[in-house]
Enzyme design. Structure first.
Site, PDB file in Angstrom:
ATOM      1  CG  ASP A 152      -7.888  36.925  12.503  1.00  0.00           C
ATOM      2  OD1 ASP A 152      -7.296  36.115  13.235  1.00  0.00           O
ATOM      3  OD2 ASP A 152      -8.138  38.098  12.854  1.00  0.00           O
TER       4      ASP A 152
ATOM      5  CD  GLU B 216      -3.691  35.081  13.874  1.00  0.00           C
ATOM      6  OE1 GLU B 216      -3.753  35.982  13.016  1.00  0.00           O
ATOM      7  OE2 GLU B 216      -3.891  35.286  15.085  1.00  0.00           O
TER       8      GLU B 216
ATOM      9  CG  ASP C  76     -11.203  40.885  13.588  1.00  0.00           C
ATOM     10  OD1 ASP C  76     -10.887  40.073  14.452  1.00  0.00           O
ATOM     11  OD2 ASP C  76     -11.588  42.042  13.847  1.00  0.00           O
TER      12      ASP C  76
END
Lengths: 189, 189
Positions: free
Chosen positions: A7, A68, A141
């Site tokens: 992420d 992501e 996260d």
């Protein structure tokens, strides 16, 4: 298949490693969050993210890196830093010879919770349940990085089949065109 | 001072090396554009940009790398790729131990042409004139990279003075606070 999910971010970059087989069973290998100081120079912060990802690739030896996909959001300043970090992560993976896959936040949410608009709490709860963790991964996260890796484990076989089907269709189209061209040539000569 | 200017991009990434002294005199050392194929995987394209910048740093040994600061524009898809490329370039510079400076497009235009809203043609023409080039650098990304490097040569002394003034002000504020704290302690004891 071992997946490193990332992420991307400058202030917090989530890293999660998940092992997946052919089915739905997945297990957590490692999870952490890399933080860089907001008042450090940007290039320095990006280098720290890059170094962390390289080190994780070296230690955990993933088969693929799932990142992501960044979209433009409300906060343009934040999204630029996130995009820069995601580029740096992709290069670290490519330099290690690993394939890189991008998944959108809604693909990740849909894969893990069944709903593309699930909130952070639902995602975290499902990640903990799916991986059989006694404690929910914190901060968000870290959970997001694991969710990305799980999403990749579950989507990869389907994406592979789609890529193969597309390649077959392209090959058929190519042969069809070649036959047409040959027929046209035969008719004109 | 030798500056590597980079106009980050995936399809075309402009690279320009400029030598500058203390004054306005600048000279062109090298300029080129790195291109990556639009249908190649994103991570692969970013790695090619990273490799090109690393190679330029190795060959031309700049003292500093100046990168265009990316803003969100109309085309979100393009700006994300540009932001990712700029992050990759910054890391390549930081890994080589070089300082990285970011300049906005209007700072670059204002420095080179005197007008923050100058068009591409004006920028290219001024870059050619300032560097004493007989031909205008093409494409625009090449000229932009040189403009960035020139901008850095001319702005750096001013930015350095500002940074020194800020550091002095911060040091004075720190000492003032320390004196206040000491006085308060003296008064209370």
């Amino acid at each position: 298949m071992r997946v490193l999910g990332v992420d991307p971010g400058l202030t917090r970059c989530g890293l999660g490693v998940v092992d997946g087989g052919g089915g739905r069973a997945v297990s957590c290998v490692a999870v952490d969050v890399v933080r860089t100081l907001p008042d450090a120079p940007l290039a320095r912060r990006l280098l720290e993210v890059s170094d962390a990802v390289e080190s994780w690739i070296g230690v955990h030896r993933p088969d693929v890196v799932a990142i992501e996909r960044v979209f433009s959001q409300h906060n343009v300043r934040t999204v630029m830093g996130t995009a820069q970090a995601s580029g740096v992560v992709a290069v670290a993976a490519a330099r290690a010879g690993l394939p890189v896959a991008f998944h959108t936040p809604s693909e990740v949410k849909a894969a893990v919770t069944g709903a593309g608009r699930a909130d952070k709490q639902q995602v975290t709860a499902m990640v903990a349940r799916v991986l059989g963790l006694t404690e929910a991964p914190r901060p968000a996260d870290a959970a997001d990085a694991l969710a990305l890796a799980i999403c990749h484990c579950w989507r990869a076989p389907m994406l592979d089949r789609m890529a193969q089907a597309e390649a077959r269709a392209a090959e058929l189209a190519r042969r069809h065109k070649a036959r047409l061209a040959a027929a046209a040539k035969g008719a004109s000569s």
